[in-house]
Design a protein around this motif. Sequence first.
Motif, PDB file in Angstrom:
ATOM      1  N   GLU A 146      -3.883  10.371   5.577  1.00  0.00           N
ATOM      2  CA  GLU A 146      -3.973  10.019   6.993  1.00  0.00           C
ATOM      3  C   GLU A 146      -5.171  10.723   7.642  1.00  0.00           C
ATOM      4  N   ARG A 198       4.718  13.800   0.750  1.00  0.00           N
ATOM      5  CA  ARG A 198       4.455  13.901   2.191  1.00  0.00           C
ATOM      6  C   ARG A 198       3.123  14.592   2.459  1.00  0.00           C
ATOM      7  N   GLN A 235       2.786   6.028  -3.337  1.00  0.00           N
ATOM      8  CA  GLN A 235       3.879   6.743  -4.006  1.00  0.00           C
ATOM      9  C   GLN A 235       3.728   6.665  -5.530  1.00  0.00           C
ATOM     10  N   GLN A 266       0.814  -1.216   0.000  1.00  0.00           N
ATOM     11  CA  GLN A 266       0.000   0.000   0.000  1.00  0.00           C
ATOM     12  C   GLN A 266       0.852   1.275   0.000  1.00  0.00           C
ATOM     13  N   ASP A 267       1.926   1.314   0.788  1.00  0.00           N
ATOM     14  CA  ASP A 267       2.771   2.509   0.824  1.00  0.00           C
ATOM     15  C   ASP A 267       3.384   2.788  -0.551  1.00  0.00           C
ATOM     16  N   TRP A 286       0.398  12.173   1.784  1.00  0.00           N
ATOM     17  CA  TRP A 286       0.323  11.198   2.877  1.00  0.00           C
ATOM     18  C   TRP A 286      -0.459  11.766   4.060  1.00  0.00           C
TER      19      TRP A 286
END
Length: 423
Positions: free
Chosen positions: A352, A345, A322, A317-318, A348
């Motif tokens: 979140e 960032r 990206q 997933q990360d 992200w």
Amino acid sequence: MGEIRNSNQDDDFHPAPQWLTVSYVENILRQYKKDENLNVNDLSIKPATAKGDNYASIMTRIKVDYLRSGAKVPETEFFIVKTTYENDPFISSIFASYQASTTEMVMYDKILPKLTVLLEDTDQSEKIFAKTLHVDYEHSAIIFEDLAVSQYIIGDRLTGFDLEYTKLTLRKLAKMHAAAAVLNERQPGFLTKLDHGIFNRHSRGFSPMFESYMEMAAQFAGECPELGNVYEEKLKRLQKLIMEYTERVYDPQPGDFNTLTHGDLWVNNIMLRPKTEHNPLDMLLIDFQFSAWASPAVDLHYFFSTSLQPEVRITQQDALIQYYHGILVDTLRALDFAGYIPTLRQLWLQLEKGKFMAVAVSLTSQAIMLNDQNADADFNALMLDDERSRNFKKTTYNNKKLREILKHWLPIYNQCGLLDVQD
């Protein structure tokens, strides 16, 4: 005037619309092909939606044999006619409160063609949507190309997408998101008025379904030795808050990157073309009834939480976020976007902030999408609170695959504080 032939007219299929005649199709083709003397020789109509397949719309396949003016050799094309299913007043009223049919007609008529044109002028150009032939607001109908003719199929919702399919979907999604941001920059307010997503500030028509599934999730947690009473109590407290918390994810925030989201991005709303000797792997996005101007967190968390093979979701997933970000930025720059382009960032942090979407979808929609018991699988079973409905929801929560997925993700959500009541 050509003839009309009907097939599959049995009790298991929804009948084709009565207004779908040779003259109707002929007039539309004349406009689309810019040929006033085009003649339809033959129209074959085949209902494509069996009763129980779809509670929101009816699909009808048409095969058209026509002759252009001055031509001697006839041509054949295949189209899908999508119409709303309003036989049940209860279902109809709920979908009307979400402006589902209107949103999709505007998407296919006014928006998707413009996004396509924007991308065509860049090195990011590729096909993302089915081609629209005609949108009929009077009959609440959309006519577009029949993707099955080009060997496109719907994927396996019970298996989910592997890494290759997932990256392909994210590539197309990122390009849609980028083009939409640019379109709204060039025509301010054009897309921001679309604000009736599955969670929105106008209607909570779906709240009985989402709240009852949160109750099922709490029961499951209480019975699961690996989870237990702490999870059960937390999920019970969230039951009446699920709509509000998820609506917050949809609320466009000043300073964030916002765009037009697909709004219902999962396996069944993605058409795949498997790789063959003559064609590369491809996919197209379909079904835009719940498109809304919001954070990309809406689409990304929804897609990750419903459509990926469990191992891909856990381990990739990360990297996939990206990958999406890279395509998004490249496309925004190719389109000379002058607005805010988030760094990786910053994206992200935005994802979140919208992560409750993953909680809501994992515990509710995912149970429906992974269900392999089709008896009683209809809209009323999702929305009502009677014995039949409760039994159906229990059946979906007895799904072994769902239980294993939730045993993995619920502790992660809990460690992030996502299961706690917020201010």
